[in-house]
Design a protein around this motif. Sequence first.
Motif, mmCIF file in Angstrom:
data_model
loop_
_atom_site.group_PDB
_atom_site.id
_atom_site.type_symbol
_atom_site.label_atom_id
_atom_site.label_comp_id
_atom_site.label_asym_id
_atom_site.label_seq_id
_atom_site.Cartn_x
_atom_site.Cartn_y
_atom_site.Cartn_z
ATOM 1 N N HIS A 16 7.772 -1.378 -0.616
ATOM 2 C CA HIS A 16 6.753 -0.990 -1.427
ATOM 3 C C HIS A 16 7.060 -0.545 -2.779
ATOM 4 C CE1 HIS A 16 5.737 -0.516 2.877
ATOM 5 N NE2 HIS A 16 4.433 -0.735 2.562
ATOM 6 N N TYR A 18 5.267 0.457 -6.884
ATOM 7 C CA TYR A 18 4.176 1.043 -7.786
ATOM 8 C C TYR A 18 3.126 0.055 -7.764
ATOM 9 C CZ TYR A 18 1.120 2.582 -11.481
ATOM 10 O OH TYR A 18 -0.093 3.032 -12.110
ATOM 11 N N PHE A 20 1.859 1.285 -4.988
ATOM 12 C CA PHE A 20 1.825 1.314 -3.360
ATOM 13 C C PHE A 20 2.857 2.215 -2.793
ATOM 14 C CE2 PHE A 20 -0.310 -0.254 0.478
ATOM 15 C CZ PHE A 20 -1.601 0.099 0.232
ATOM 16 N N LEU A 22 4.100 5.297 -1.597
ATOM 17 C CA LEU A 22 3.228 6.563 -1.304
ATOM 18 C C LEU A 22 4.130 7.676 -0.750
ATOM 19 C CD1 LEU A 22 -0.033 4.976 -0.355
ATOM 20 C CD2 LEU A 22 0.529 5.826 -2.446
ATOM 21 N N LYS A 39 4.848 13.657 -0.515
ATOM 22 C CA LYS A 39 4.145 12.938 -1.141
ATOM 23 C C LYS A 39 3.252 13.972 -2.356
ATOM 24 C CE LYS A 39 1.365 9.924 -3.635
ATOM 25 N NZ LYS A 39 2.079 9.452 -4.905
ATOM 26 N N GLU A 45 -2.600 9.403 -10.410
ATOM 27 C CA GLU A 45 -2.482 8.481 -9.480
ATOM 28 C C GLU A 45 -3.644 7.531 -9.909
ATOM 29 O OE1 GLU A 45 -0.377 8.286 -6.964
ATOM 30 O OE2 GLU A 45 0.339 10.598 -6.777
ATOM 31 N N PHE A 47 -5.597 5.447 -8.325
ATOM 32 C CA PHE A 47 -6.833 5.431 -7.429
ATOM 33 C C PHE A 47 -7.769 6.592 -7.754
ATOM 34 C CE2 PHE A 47 -3.277 7.313 -5.001
ATOM 35 C CZ PHE A 47 -3.825 8.759 -4.715
ATOM 36 N N LEU A 62 -5.288 5.826 2.235
ATOM 37 C CA LEU A 62 -3.911 5.755 1.646
ATOM 38 C C LEU A 62 -2.962 6.964 2.183
ATOM 39 C CD1 LEU A 62 -4.824 5.259 -2.097
ATOM 40 C CD2 LEU A 62 -3.883 3.680 -0.564
ATOM 41 N N GLU A 65 -1.609 5.164 5.110
ATOM 42 C CA GLU A 65 -0.528 4.324 4.494
ATOM 43 C C GLU A 65 0.823 5.350 4.102
ATOM 44 O OE1 GLU A 65 1.801 1.231 3.192
ATOM 45 O OE2 GLU A 65 -0.113 1.098 4.426
ATOM 46 N N GLN A 69 4.244 4.580 5.961
ATOM 47 C CA GLN A 69 5.556 4.267 5.343
ATOM 48 C C GLN A 69 6.460 5.128 5.635
ATOM 49 O OE1 GLN A 69 4.827 4.154 0.915
ATOM 50 N NE2 GLN A 69 3.147 2.688 1.113
#
Length: 143
Positions: A16, A18, A20, A22, A39, A45, A47, A62, A65, A69
């Motif tokens: 992953h 940028y 994505f 996270l 995080k 950000e 989003f 997210l 996600e 991760q």
Amino acid sequence: MGMQYDSNQIAEILPHRYPFALVDKIVDGEPGQWARGVKCVTVNEPFFQGHFPQKHVMPGVLLIEALAQVGGVAVLALPENRGKLAFLGRVKDARFKRQVVPGDVVELECRLTRQKGPIGVGECTAKVDGETAVTAELTFAIG
């Protein structure tokens, strides 16, 4: 202390990038067993431009996600899994209990509870200031 990785070391394990990537850092864990990451949510950000312009809230998908991760780091930190990919196969019993907003530091934890061949299951929790934001059971497939 177990595993500790900064963002550059995480990028050596996970594919992953940028925007994505996270997980900012891994603060503890044991390869193949569990991992705890952080995080740091900032208003910058990408989003937040659309979710929502008038009230910034980190999308729940997210957060799932980000948990995946962290679980991916736990699985892929094993020497025999280095260079492989961990695919999210299933999200079960996801519960969203608290909004995550700019300024929050999200503590992400994934504990692998079952593994059979290339398939693993993790119990995951995201917290802010000790308060649960998200819980979910995630299934991974290593490929």
